[in-house]
Scaffold this active site. Structure first.
Site: not given
Ligand code: FPP
Length: 265
Positions: A38, A86
């Site tokens: 996250d 998501n």
């Molecule tokens: C949460 O951060 C992250 C995600 C919903 C996506 C995770 C994806 C990756 C790390 C990239 C690809 C992964 C793989 C396994 C190939 P957020 O966007 O919710 O952050 P925020 O809470 O700060 O808005």
């Protein structure tokens, strides 16, 4: 900073990292570590960039943690990469994430094979865009004989979806006479989960300072140790993973017993 100073700082960092790594008791490693990655969006914002930049940089952390876990001897690493919730994000971000998944699975395939890492996925994969689904299935197929560690991507996953799915299949089998309702117990339910045959995570890590489980492995995390860190996922490095493991190893896992009972065994 001149070149010599830079080299000294790098050297100090390496010593610090190997110190942390050496403190880990390899006989008390969790078999399964699950991570809620996250903070990508907030990390990008802090760098004055679009959210997608955070996800792109999050891939570096995925690589580092996967490598660290495999090197140490962790058997299963589950990463929450995309939840059923998501889909509600801006279309541009969802599309970018789906493309990033394709690129990452394809680009990392040789590294996964060279490191003997098997790729798996849990979640409602059939609802992923066909190109993402196909890349994922190719990655799973091409790594299926690897043995050192299993990397599980939770994609279009949510725990309530998984439980509802398990109950639906179980009810159908009861109707068909394949399953007896009297036989239902915890072990039977586990056979119907997406994680059947995979041990429950002993440790769950969540980055970015949020203190929630967010519909992730609710059944499987019943006895897991939870580790929360303020670090945003794109900044999460091997040493942060080592710190989480050391924290886990300093905890007393009682499973409902008393400390005294544990010290007698
Ligand atoms: C949460 O951060 C992250 C995600 C919903 C996506 C995770 C994806 C990756 C790390 C990239 C690809 C992964 C793989 C396994 C190939 P957020 O966007 O919710 O952050 P925020 O809470 O700060 O808005």
């Amino acid at each position: 900073m001149d070149r010599y100073r830079t080299l000294c700082v790098l050297n100090d960092l390496c010593i610090l990292m190997s110190d942390l790594k050496n403190q880990i008791n390899l006989t008390k490693l969790p078999k399964h570590v699950a991570i809620i990655m996250d903070g990508n969006g907030r990390w990008a914002k802090a760098h004055g960039k679009a959210r997608v930049f955070g996800h792109q940089n999050g891939v570096k952390s995925v690589r580092e943690v996967t490598e660290a876990a495999a090197e140490l001897g962790v058997s299963y690493l589950t990463l929450y990469a995309f939840s059923t919730e998501n889909w509600d994000r801006p279309k541009l971000e969802v599309n970018a994430l789906m493309h990033l998944l394709i690129d990452t699975v394809r680009n990392e395939l040789s590294t996964l094979n060279n490191n003997d890492i098997k790729l798996m996925a849990i979640g409602d994969l059939s609802k992923l865009p066909s190109k993402t689904h196909r890349a994922l299935l190719e990655g799973i197929e091409n790594t299926k004989n690897n043995k050192r560690m299993t990397l599980i991507l939770a994609l279009n996953y949510s725990s309530r979806w998984e439980l509802a799915e398990a109950f639906r299949v179980m009810s159908k089998e009861i109707e068909q006479g394949k399953l007896s309702s009297d036989s239902i117990c915890e072990n039977i339910i586990e056979n119907y989960l997406a994680t059947s045959n995979i041990p429950d995570p002993e440790l769950m890590i969540r980055t970015s300072g949020e203190l929630r489980i967010s519909n992730f492995l609710l059944w499987q995390l019943a006895y897991s140790e939870l580790y929360f860190t303020d670090i945003f996922w794109p900044d999460f490095r091997k040493e942060n993973f080592y710190e989480a493991l050391l924290d886990y190893q300093n905890r007393e896992r009682r499973f409902g017993k008393t400390s005294e009972q544990l010290s007698r065994t």
